[in-house]
Design a protein around this motif. Structure first.
Motif, mmCIF file in Angstrom:
data_model
loop_
_atom_site.group_PDB
_atom_site.id
_atom_site.type_symbol
_atom_site.label_atom_id
_atom_site.label_comp_id
_atom_site.label_asym_id
_atom_site.label_seq_id
_atom_site.Cartn_x
_atom_site.Cartn_y
_atom_site.Cartn_z
ATOM 1 N N ILE A 1 0.835 -1.202 0.000
ATOM 2 C CA ILE A 1 0.000 0.000 0.000
ATOM 3 C C ILE A 1 0.872 1.254 0.000
ATOM 4 C CG2 ILE A 1 -1.768 1.271 1.303
ATOM 5 C CD1 ILE A 1 -2.841 -1.538 2.164
ATOM 6 N N TYR A 2 2.012 1.206 0.692
ATOM 7 C CA TYR A 2 2.995 2.291 0.572
ATOM 8 C C TYR A 2 3.431 2.441 -0.894
ATOM 9 C CZ TYR A 2 4.164 3.387 5.494
ATOM 10 O OH TYR A 2 4.164 3.833 6.792
ATOM 11 N N GLY A 3 3.686 1.309 -1.538
ATOM 12 C CA GLY A 3 4.105 1.346 -2.941
ATOM 13 C C GLY A 3 3.027 1.898 -3.847
ATOM 14 N N LEU A 4 1.780 1.513 -3.598
ATOM 15 C CA LEU A 4 0.670 2.012 -4.411
ATOM 16 C C LEU A 4 0.496 3.510 -4.236
ATOM 17 C CD1 LEU A 4 -1.703 1.590 -6.309
ATOM 18 C CD2 LEU A 4 -3.074 0.830 -4.343
ATOM 19 N N ASP A 5 0.660 3.982 -3.020
ATOM 20 C CA ASP A 5 0.569 5.423 -2.765
ATOM 21 C C ASP A 5 1.612 6.170 -3.592
ATOM 22 O OD1 ASP A 5 -0.520 7.691 -1.307
ATOM 23 O OD2 ASP A 5 1.326 7.701 -0.130
ATOM 24 N N ALA A 6 2.830 5.649 -3.613
ATOM 25 C CA ALA A 6 3.905 6.285 -4.381
ATOM 26 C C ALA A 6 3.623 6.238 -5.880
ATOM 27 C CB ALA A 6 5.232 5.601 -4.067
ATOM 28 N N GLN A 7 3.120 5.090 -6.367
ATOM 29 C CA GLN A 7 2.831 4.967 -7.792
ATOM 30 C C GLN A 7 1.712 5.905 -8.232
ATOM 31 O OE1 GLN A 7 5.358 3.864 -9.283
ATOM 32 N NE2 GLN A 7 4.571 2.084 -10.380
ATOM 33 N N LEU A 8 0.674 6.023 -7.428
ATOM 34 C CA LEU A 8 -0.424 6.933 -7.771
ATOM 35 C C LEU A 8 0.053 8.380 -7.814
ATOM 36 C CD1 LEU A 8 -3.191 5.216 -5.637
ATOM 37 C CD2 LEU A 8 -3.308 5.541 -8.115
ATOM 38 N N LYS A 9 0.862 8.765 -6.853
ATOM 39 C CA LYS A 9 1.395 10.128 -6.860
ATOM 40 C C LYS A 9 2.219 10.373 -8.113
ATOM 41 C CE LYS A 9 1.294 10.755 -1.852
ATOM 42 N NZ LYS A 9 2.039 10.681 -0.576
ATOM 43 N N LYS A 10 2.997 9.361 -8.514
ATOM 44 C CA LYS A 10 3.826 9.477 -9.717
ATOM 45 C C LYS A 10 2.956 9.606 -10.973
ATOM 46 C CE LYS A 10 6.524 5.971 -10.825
ATOM 47 N NZ LYS A 10 7.639 5.002 -10.664
ATOM 48 N N MET A 11 1.834 8.882 -10.996
ATOM 49 C CA MET A 11 0.916 8.974 -12.139
ATOM 50 C C MET A 11 0.378 10.384 -12.307
ATOM 51 S SD MET A 11 -1.438 5.558 -11.818
ATOM 52 C CE MET A 11 -0.680 3.982 -11.440
ATOM 53 N N PHE A 12 -0.002 10.991 -11.202
ATOM 54 C CA PHE A 12 -0.580 12.336 -11.289
ATOM 55 C C PHE A 12 0.469 13.387 -11.618
ATOM 56 C CE2 PHE A 12 -3.904 10.175 -8.707
ATOM 57 C CZ PHE A 12 -4.953 10.364 -9.595
ATOM 58 N N VAL A 13 1.722 13.127 -11.232
ATOM 59 C CA VAL A 13 2.803 14.035 -11.631
ATOM 60 C C VAL A 13 3.033 13.925 -13.141
ATOM 61 C CG1 VAL A 13 5.285 14.461 -11.476
ATOM 62 C CG2 VAL A 13 3.960 14.095 -9.390
ATOM 63 N N GLU A 14 3.037 12.696 -13.660
ATOM 64 C CA GLU A 14 3.181 12.500 -15.107
ATOM 65 C C GLU A 14 1.998 13.125 -15.845
ATOM 66 O OE1 GLU A 14 3.744 8.896 -18.418
ATOM 67 O OE2 GLU A 14 3.162 8.394 -16.354
ATOM 68 N N GLY A 15 0.820 13.053 -15.253
ATOM 69 C CA GLY A 15 -0.411 13.514 -15.888
ATOM 70 C C GLY A 15 -1.107 12.333 -16.531
ATOM 71 N N LEU A 16 -2.379 12.130 -16.216
ATOM 72 C CA LEU A 16 -3.077 10.948 -16.711
ATOM 73 C C LEU A 16 -3.132 10.901 -18.236
ATOM 74 C CD1 LEU A 16 -6.022 10.532 -14.166
ATOM 75 C CD2 LEU A 16 -3.819 9.331 -14.223
ATOM 76 N N GLU A 17 -3.371 12.043 -18.866
ATOM 77 C CA GLU A 17 -3.433 12.039 -20.334
ATOM 78 C C GLU A 17 -2.087 11.650 -20.931
ATOM 79 O OE1 GLU A 17 -6.138 12.117 -22.117
ATOM 80 O OE2 GLU A 17 -7.263 12.299 -20.246
ATOM 81 N N ASN A 18 -1.006 12.152 -20.335
ATOM 82 C CA ASN A 18 0.333 11.773 -20.798
ATOM 83 C C ASN A 18 0.581 10.283 -20.594
ATOM 84 O OD1 ASN A 18 0.934 14.444 -21.491
ATOM 85 N ND2 ASN A 18 1.825 14.891 -19.500
ATOM 86 N N ARG A 19 0.120 9.792 -19.483
ATOM 87 C CA ARG A 19 0.282 8.358 -19.192
ATOM 88 C C ARG A 19 -0.488 7.510 -20.201
ATOM 89 N NH1 ARG A 19 1.626 4.933 -15.056
ATOM 90 N NH2 ARG A 19 0.348 3.059 -14.788
ATOM 91 N N TYR A 20 -1.724 7.884 -20.464
ATOM 92 C CA TYR A 20 -2.524 7.135 -21.432
ATOM 93 C C TYR A 20 -1.868 7.175 -22.824
ATOM 94 C CZ TYR A 20 -6.136 7.663 -17.788
ATOM 95 O OH TYR A 20 -6.844 7.658 -16.597
ATOM 96 N N GLN A 21 -1.332 8.325 -23.192
ATOM 97 C CA GLN A 21 -0.699 8.452 -24.503
ATOM 98 C C GLN A 21 0.578 7.619 -24.585
ATOM 99 O OE1 GLN A 21 -2.121 10.195 -27.180
ATOM 100 N NE2 GLN A 21 -0.594 8.931 -28.223
ATOM 101 N N ARG A 22 1.337 7.589 -23.493
ATOM 102 C CA ARG A 22 2.564 6.765 -23.468
ATOM 103 C C ARG A 22 2.216 5.306 -23.721
ATOM 104 N NH1 ARG A 22 4.809 4.231 -19.076
ATOM 105 N NH2 ARG A 22 3.698 5.538 -17.565
ATOM 106 N N HIS A 23 1.166 4.826 -23.079
ATOM 107 C CA HIS A 23 0.753 3.442 -23.296
ATOM 108 C C HIS A 23 0.291 3.212 -24.743
ATOM 109 C CE1 HIS A 23 0.918 3.097 -18.906
ATOM 110 N NE2 HIS A 23 0.845 1.791 -19.069
ATOM 111 N N ALA A 24 -0.466 4.145 -25.269
ATOM 112 C CA ALA A 24 -0.943 4.013 -26.656
ATOM 113 C C ALA A 24 0.226 4.008 -27.639
ATOM 114 C CB ALA A 24 -1.909 5.143 -26.975
ATOM 115 N N ASP A 25 1.213 4.854 -27.395
ATOM 116 C CA ASP A 25 2.377 4.935 -28.291
ATOM 117 C C ASP A 25 3.186 3.636 -28.252
ATOM 118 O OD1 ASP A 25 1.647 7.513 -28.966
ATOM 119 O OD2 ASP A 25 3.119 8.477 -27.647
ATOM 120 N N MET A 26 3.395 3.088 -27.060
ATOM 121 C CA MET A 26 4.141 1.830 -26.950
ATOM 122 C C MET A 26 3.383 0.693 -27.627
ATOM 123 S SD MET A 26 5.915 1.800 -23.155
ATOM 124 C CE MET A 26 4.366 1.863 -22.227
#
Length: 358
Positions: A241-266
């Motif tokens: 749960i500590y790890g999930l907290d860190a990962q979620l914070k990292k997702m929001f720093v990246e930006g969800l739209e950027n994250r979704y686009q990174r996955h689509a591009d790969m």
């Protein structure tokens, strides 16, 4: 030899995740845990666009998959299947002593809105299950279209496995009208296995209270009682749960739209590479996953040997799942992976392919 994971779960876990997980242990009934729990569940609610609770379960996703049918099937369940994991959900439902019917399509094809509407129009069912992104085949079913026809069946609980899609594509729990949306953290969340997350609608929570024999460990009422106190019914896997907290914070720093686009591009880069190498794409056009791609063997490649050679070079490769093992092979592109990781893997396979082709 430690191998870099290029399998569709568990995925490669970054060092910063392990660092977050190594924080000093706390008691799960201490106020420090309540603060951590609230941070994680608040972020998950934002990710899924819901004000309904999101529960944390120390289990695999299949624990919640079993729990969902035990909580929400009072009459009969329609299990929709297009691969190994969606088919297994039917088996799990039956093993719980629940009346259920299987509606399946060919592996490689999606569950369609028409398929769902036709089955539910009988009026025989008060719950349905489906897998949004079938990991065994690399098929992503059209959840938005299915959600639209589900509006015609408001008394059917809408239970969806998003194990390998949650956090990699937009999933709007409220707009889709989902009753249960579940995932494990070992895929697109980029964490070690052992924790599942599950959003549950108010309607589903109320229905569960009237469902007999739903057990204890996955009882939605128990989850809700404890979640109101920012806690869990039983001792949780606090390090994850500590790890999930860190990962979620990292997702929001990246930006969800950027994250979704990174996955689509790969995903697109992987499809292009497979076709350039003479392989086909197993999933139907227009229904291909953005977190893993299933390539079709060209008939001249020894995938078992390719997997062995990749292992000798320090890479864990997947050579298909279940009845399509070695007829297909799956390439992941999810979680913290980047285009650089994909290019590294493509280069390795290009080096090895001439040795395993006839």
């Amino acid at each position: 030899m430690t191998k870099k994971l290029y399998i569709p779960g568990p995925v490669e876990v970054n060092a910063d995740v392990f660092a977050a997980m190594s924080k000093p242990m706390i008691g799960h009934r201490m106020p420090e845990y309540a603060t951590l729990h609230a941070s994680v569940t608040d972020q998950l609610q934002t990710l899924l666009n819901t004000k309904d609770p999101v529960f944390l379960s120390t289990s695999s996703a299949f624990g919640i998959m079993e729990g969902a049918v035990r909580n929400l099937v009072q009459k009969r369940c329609a299990n929709f299947a297009n691969g190994a994991f969606s088919t297994k959900w039917h088996d799990v439902t039956k093993r719980c002593g629940i009346k259920a019917d299987l509606f399946s399509t060919e592996w490689g094809q999606p569950i369609t809105a028409k398929m769902v509407d036709d089955a539910l129009s009988s009026g025989d069912y008060d719950a349905m299950t489906m897998v949004h992104n079938e990991t065994s085949t690399g098929v992503m079913s059209p959840l938005t279209e299915i959600a639209e026809v589900m509006k015609k069946h408001p008394y059917v609980s809408f239970i969806v496995d998003t194990v390998s899609s949650m956090s990699a594509v937009p999933i709007d729990f409220e707009a889709l009208g989902l009753d249960v949306c579940l995932a494990g953290v070992q895929k697109a969340f980029g964490l070690p296995p052992g924790l599942a997350v599950c959003a549950v609608s108010r309607a589903a929570l109320d229905k569960a209270k009237a469902t007999p024999n739903r057990g204890y460990y996955f009882d939605f009422e128990e989850f809700e009682k404890n979640d109101l106190k920012h806690n869990t019914p039983s001792t949780p896997c606090i390090s994850l749960i500590y790890g999930l907290d860190a990962q979620l914070k990292k997702m929001f720093v990246e930006g969800l739209e950027n994250r979704y686009q990174r996955h689509a591009d790969m995903a697109q880069a992987t499809r292009n590479w497979l076709q350039q190498q003479g392989f086909g794409l197993f999933a139907a056009e227009g229904h291909r996953s953005v977190t893993l791609t299933s390539g079709t063997n060209d008939g001249n490649t020894d995938l078992e040997q390719l997997k062995k050679l990749a292992g000798e070079h320090g890479y864990a490769m997947d050579n298909g799942y279940g009845k399509i093992k070695n007829k297909t092979f799956r390439i992941p592109h999810m979680a913290d992976m980047t285009m650089s990781d994909m290019e590294e893997y493509f280069s390795l396979l290009e080096e090895l392919l001439p040795q395993v082709r006839s």
